[in-house]
Write a protein that holds these residues in place. Structure first.
Motif, mmCIF file in Angstrom:
data_model
loop_
_atom_site.group_PDB
_atom_site.id
_atom_site.type_symbol
_atom_site.label_atom_id
_atom_site.label_comp_id
_atom_site.label_asym_id
_atom_site.label_seq_id
_atom_site.Cartn_x
_atom_site.Cartn_y
_atom_site.Cartn_z
ATOM 1 N N LEU A 1 -4.363 -6.671 15.311
ATOM 2 C CA LEU A 1 -3.180 -6.274 16.071
ATOM 3 C C LEU A 1 -2.889 -4.810 15.784
ATOM 4 N N THR A 2 -2.584 -4.038 16.804
ATOM 5 C CA THR A 2 -2.190 -2.638 16.621
ATOM 6 C C THR A 2 -0.965 -2.347 17.468
ATOM 7 N N SER A 3 -0.157 -1.413 16.981
ATOM 8 C CA SER A 3 1.002 -0.941 17.729
ATOM 9 C C SER A 3 1.286 0.496 17.283
ATOM 10 N N ASP A 4 1.676 1.325 18.217
ATOM 11 C CA ASP A 4 1.916 2.738 17.925
ATOM 12 C C ASP A 4 3.401 3.084 17.983
ATOM 13 N N ASN A 5 3.764 4.109 17.220
ATOM 14 C CA ASN A 5 5.086 4.733 17.268
ATOM 15 C C ASN A 5 6.245 3.791 16.970
ATOM 16 N N LEU A 6 6.157 3.030 15.862
ATOM 17 C CA LEU A 6 7.280 2.197 15.449
ATOM 18 C C LEU A 6 8.363 3.095 14.861
ATOM 19 N N THR B 1 5.719 5.541 13.130
ATOM 20 C CA THR B 1 4.643 4.962 12.337
ATOM 21 C C THR B 1 3.730 4.115 13.205
ATOM 22 N N ASN B 2 2.414 4.279 13.027
ATOM 23 C CA ASN B 2 1.437 3.407 13.676
ATOM 24 C C ASN B 2 1.200 2.203 12.779
ATOM 25 N N PHE B 3 0.979 1.046 13.400
ATOM 26 C CA PHE B 3 0.826 -0.217 12.682
ATOM 27 C C PHE B 3 -0.510 -0.860 13.035
ATOM 28 N N ASP B 4 -1.259 -1.284 12.018
ATOM 29 C CA ASP B 4 -2.509 -2.014 12.216
ATOM 30 C C ASP B 4 -2.505 -3.218 11.284
ATOM 31 N N ALA B 5 -2.999 -4.368 11.783
ATOM 32 C CA ALA B 5 -3.068 -5.580 10.960
ATOM 33 C C ALA B 5 -4.330 -6.360 11.279
ATOM 34 N N ILE B 6 -4.802 -7.110 10.293
ATOM 35 C CA ILE B 6 -5.915 -8.032 10.465
ATOM 36 C C ILE B 6 -5.567 -9.290 9.683
ATOM 37 N N VAL B 7 -5.933 -10.451 10.226
ATOM 38 C CA VAL B 7 -5.722 -11.725 9.540
ATOM 39 C C VAL B 7 -6.957 -12.587 9.765
ATOM 40 N N SER B 8 -7.296 -13.394 8.745
ATOM 41 C CA SER B 8 -8.500 -14.209 8.821
ATOM 42 C C SER B 8 -8.310 -15.509 8.068
ATOM 43 N N GLY C 1 -4.209 -11.767 5.182
ATOM 44 C CA GLY C 1 -4.274 -10.595 6.037
ATOM 45 C C GLY C 1 -3.811 -9.342 5.330
ATOM 46 N N ALA C 2 -3.953 -8.235 6.034
ATOM 47 C CA ALA C 2 -3.545 -6.933 5.510
ATOM 48 C C ALA C 2 -2.909 -6.123 6.626
ATOM 49 N N VAL C 3 -1.961 -5.253 6.246
ATOM 50 C CA VAL C 3 -1.338 -4.328 7.191
ATOM 51 C C VAL C 3 -1.517 -2.908 6.688
ATOM 52 N N ASN C 4 -1.528 -1.969 7.624
ATOM 53 C CA ASN C 4 -1.575 -0.553 7.304
ATOM 54 C C ASN C 4 -0.537 0.155 8.167
ATOM 55 N N LEU C 5 0.320 0.928 7.523
ATOM 56 C CA LEU C 5 1.357 1.703 8.211
ATOM 57 C C LEU C 5 1.033 3.172 8.029
ATOM 58 N N ALA C 6 0.711 3.868 9.117
ATOM 59 C CA ALA C 6 0.318 5.277 9.035
ATOM 60 C C ALA C 6 1.291 6.137 9.829
ATOM 61 N N GLY D 1 2.405 2.186 -0.962
ATOM 62 C CA GLY D 1 1.927 3.359 -0.216
ATOM 63 C C GLY D 1 2.060 3.065 1.261
ATOM 64 N N THR D 2 0.942 2.850 1.921
ATOM 65 C CA THR D 2 0.982 2.543 3.354
ATOM 66 C C THR D 2 0.320 1.208 3.689
ATOM 67 N N SER D 3 -0.053 0.399 2.666
ATOM 68 C CA SER D 3 -0.767 -0.856 2.923
ATOM 69 C C SER D 3 -0.117 -2.021 2.191
ATOM 70 N N GLY D 4 -0.348 -3.221 2.712
ATOM 71 C CA GLY D 4 0.164 -4.422 2.067
ATOM 72 C C GLY D 4 -0.641 -5.643 2.475
#
Length: 190
Positions: free
Chosen positions: A130-135, A71-78, A158-163, A39-42
């Motif tokens: 980490l975030t980035s807009d308009n990929l 596409t907007n991109f958001d990620a988190i890692v821990s 970690g996880a990513v979300n592509l919206a 979908g939009t996550s991984g």
């Protein structure tokens, strides 16, 4: 002659001690991996064996943005460990995109830096976002860098979300729909 032998022995000892510290600080990076985006996550991550204290890593996780909609991109890692002096420390989280000159960023290490992450917490628990807009459509990768701080094993995840970014026409249709609902509600009152 005795001083010359002492000098040679001192130089040999210094050279050996410098060489041994370089051996301990090895690069334990894993080969590039693909993020399975559903979908939009991984999800992505890596684990490191015990006995690699002082080693560094820079792991790459590839993904592709397809379609014509930005596409907007958001990620988190821990990473988590019992104390700040065990496990690993995450030192950077970065997003790389297609290389200029026709190359691709995915897995080649030759991409262009698009965005750098922000450390929210460090110590026993490290958290980076980490975030980035308009990929635009293309191949990208997330790079997680760090250091193994003890002889115990360590891991991060970690996880990513592509919206997709809504197009201006979408906002226009939304406003028109709200206006129509408001008009109908006002008309029913009269």
């Amino acid at each position: 002659m005795k001083n010359a032998k002492s000098l040679i022995a001192a130089v040999a000892l210094a050279t050996a001690s410098l060489g041994s510290s370089a051996v301990m600080a090895a690069d334990v990076s894993s080969p590039a991996q693909n993020i399975d985006v559903v979908g939009t996550s991984g999800f992505f991550g890596d684990a490191f064996a015990a006995g690699t204290a002082g080693s560094t890593f820079s792991d790459q996780f590839n993904f592709t943005v397809s379609g014509t909609t930005p596409t907007n991109f958001d990620a988190i890692v821990s990473s988590i460990s019992r104390t700040a002096s065990t496990g690993l420390d995450i030192t950077a989280l970065s997003l790389y995109g297609p290389a200029t000159g026709g190359g691709t960023g995915g897995g080649t290490g030759g991409g262009t830096l698009i965005a750098s992450g922000t450390s929210l917490q460090s110590g026993a628990i490290d958290v980076w976002t980490l975030t980035s807009d308009n990929l635009a459509a293309g191949n990208y990768y997330v790079q997680v860098s760090g250091t193994l701080v003890s002889a115990t094993s360590g891991a991060f995840g970690g996880a990513v979300n592509l919206a997709p970014v809504p197009e201006p026409e979408t906002y226009g249709m939304l406003l028109a729909g709200l206006g129509l609902v408001g008009f109908m509600a006002r008309r029913r009152k009269v």
